[in-house]
Enzyme design. Sequence first.
Site, mmCIF file in Angstrom:
data_model
loop_
_atom_site.group_PDB
_atom_site.id
_atom_site.type_symbol
_atom_site.label_atom_id
_atom_site.label_comp_id
_atom_site.label_asym_id
_atom_site.label_seq_id
_atom_site.Cartn_x
_atom_site.Cartn_y
_atom_site.Cartn_z
ATOM 1 C CG ASP A 121 0.764 -1.810 9.916
ATOM 2 O OD1 ASP A 121 1.331 -1.574 8.764
ATOM 3 O OD2 ASP A 121 0.722 -0.336 10.376
ATOM 4 C CG ASP A 143 -4.474 7.152 1.976
ATOM 5 O OD1 ASP A 143 -4.016 8.110 1.694
ATOM 6 O OD2 ASP A 143 -5.821 6.965 2.636
ATOM 7 C CE LYS A 147 -5.158 18.690 3.561
ATOM 8 N NZ LYS A 147 -5.940 18.837 4.321
ATOM 9 C CE1 TYR A 214 -9.852 2.667 -3.261
ATOM 10 C CE2 TYR A 214 -9.640 1.071 -3.614
ATOM 11 C CZ TYR A 214 -9.876 1.449 -2.593
ATOM 12 O OH TYR A 214 -10.497 0.768 -1.584
#
Length: 234
Positions: A121, A143, A147, A214
Amino acid sequence: MTDDINSTPERRNFYGRHHGKTLRPSQKAYLAEDLEPLRPANTSQTDNPQRAVIDPATLFNDTRPLWLEIGFGGGEHLVHMAALNPQVGIIGCEPFVNGVAMLLGKIRAANVNNLRVHPEDVRDLFDILPDACIAKTFLNYPDPWPKARHHRRRFVTPNHLLPLARVMIPGAEFRVATDIDDYVRQTLEEVPPAGFTLINQSATPWDDWISTRYEQKAIREGRPQHYLTFQRNG
């Protein structure tokens, strides 16, 4: 006495899983042979449990400018930037093991020696880096957490942006690339109050950009790309 565990804010991960499909034998070899020499010392919770602030000069044993990539995916952009800027030291942070293995293979192929790999992280680095030591930061196709109830997990929230702003040099550049319109909305809302000024927003990437896996997925699926450039306030 204050309970340190209870007084520490909850960390919500801004990234997804740690492991993907089974690694190939060559990728397992990269992890076993190449990762430790590239891992910056005294940055993880394990080797620096007291979270003592480090001297950034120890990362590359000199005082070169330091750049940071948050979530380097498969490593295309990170290696490309290292090859283009040999005078700079770049730290790549990525907790996804498969991505780390892919990066290590690319480092071998490109033979670049100005990278450090933090396979965890990025907030571990924020804990131990001093103020105003990072000269440029990249956040490429993070990412999206699509939602609505997960939007607080996105990197572009105060819990992540304020520590980032602290470690960045005044005037330093923060680049964000995404193919998610709502991520752009949140980025434009959250990044300036954290201490940055928007200096460019475009559908065209930067001159030194290399297309990533990506970005190519976004193009195939018909999603428009967004490239935002911020500057750390002085």
